[in-house]
Design a protein around this motif. Sequence first.
Motif, PDB file in Angstrom:
ATOM      1  N   LYS A  29       0.809  -1.218   0.000  1.00 13.09           N
ATOM      2  CA  LYS A  29       0.000   0.000   0.000  1.00 13.09           C
ATOM      3  C   LYS A  29       0.849   1.279   0.000  1.00 13.09           C
ATOM      4  CE  LYS A  29      -0.736   0.345   5.018  1.00 13.09           C
ATOM      5  NZ  LYS A  29      -1.776   0.319   6.090  1.00 13.09           N
ATOM      6  N   ASP A  30       2.154   1.132   0.247  1.00 16.05           N
ATOM      7  CA  ASP A  30       3.032   2.304   0.244  1.00 16.05           C
ATOM      8  C   ASP A  30       3.455   2.723  -1.152  1.00 16.05           C
ATOM      9  OD1 ASP A  30       2.985   2.398   3.022  1.00 16.05           O
ATOM     10  OD2 ASP A  30       4.760   1.118   3.225  1.00 16.05           O
ATOM     11  N   HIS A  31       3.161   1.883  -2.167  1.00 14.51           N
ATOM     12  CA  HIS A  31       3.669   2.151  -3.505  1.00 14.51           C
ATOM     13  C   HIS A  31       2.622   1.871  -4.578  1.00 14.51           C
ATOM     14  CE1 HIS A  31       7.787   2.718  -2.097  1.00 14.51           C
ATOM     15  NE2 HIS A  31       7.571   1.700  -1.298  1.00 14.51           N
ATOM     16  N   LEU A  32       2.331   2.882  -5.358  1.00 13.25           N
ATOM     17  CA  LEU A  32       1.560   2.809  -6.600  1.00 13.25           C
ATOM     18  C   LEU A  32       0.080   2.534  -6.414  1.00 13.25           C
ATOM     19  CD1 LEU A  32       4.137   0.902  -8.823  1.00 13.25           C
ATOM     20  CD2 LEU A  32       3.588   3.322  -8.900  1.00 13.25           C
ATOM     21  N   GLY A  33      -0.300   1.412  -5.839  1.00 17.33           N
ATOM     22  CA  GLY A  33      -1.710   1.051  -5.784  1.00 17.33           C
ATOM     23  C   GLY A  33      -2.091   0.368  -4.491  1.00 17.33           C
ATOM     24  N   LEU A  34      -3.195  -0.331  -4.541  1.00 18.12           N
ATOM     25  CA  LEU A  34      -3.710  -1.016  -3.355  1.00 18.12           C
ATOM     26  C   LEU A  34      -3.899  -2.505  -3.637  1.00 18.12           C
ATOM     27  CD1 LEU A  34      -6.344   1.621  -2.181  1.00 18.12           C
ATOM     28  CD2 LEU A  34      -4.054   1.252  -1.275  1.00 18.12           C
TER      29      LEU A  34
END
Length: 219
Positions: A29-34
Amino acid sequence: MPLRHRFRYRTYQWLVDVDRLPRRRFSAKDHLGLGPSLRDNVATFTAAQGVQLRPDDRVLMLANARSPFGFVFDPLSVFWCLSSTGELRCVVLEIHNTYGERHAQLARPDAAGRFTLPKQFYVSPFFTVDGRYDVTLRLDADHVSVAIDLVQHECRVFSAAFTGQPRPATRRAVLKAALLTPFVTYQVWALIRMHGVALWLRRLPVIHRDPHIPPEGVR
């Protein structure tokens, strides 16, 4: 008259294979999407930009890890997408600003690791969303570096660079890095604000920020 402001700090980042992430240090969740995994997030974004990752492709990420208290701030994360034979297919640059927004762009560097991207995201409060980034990346066994110049009206107005030597993440190496540069992700967060306040006190004008709409594949 241009306002000159320079600084240099010791820091470190993690260079990791997104399919072999150290436990508890990185979260999808820290990068780009979920998505359910970091690799899924990268693959979703690259597909939206016209590059389909293959199952045997390898993705390496240069980024900050989460602190022991769960906090992370990554002004810039770089993803190298490589074929099974080591050929570079593309790179993804993911940018976070201090307003809680994020943006990403895909590029295909030349043989020297150079490429240009249009500026599409409000990062510093002192620059408009205009111009281009001239970027040079290097990734090999004994050196990793990222250099970015912001060019507006054919003038270089901002430069940033990170350079380091990859080392195995042994317990001793991780402890040494943490002792030399403690709470690194908090340090990055605090220094950005500190230098921003210093520039504001020097009467550098603040540019209005419009809400950002992330590109497809970024949430």
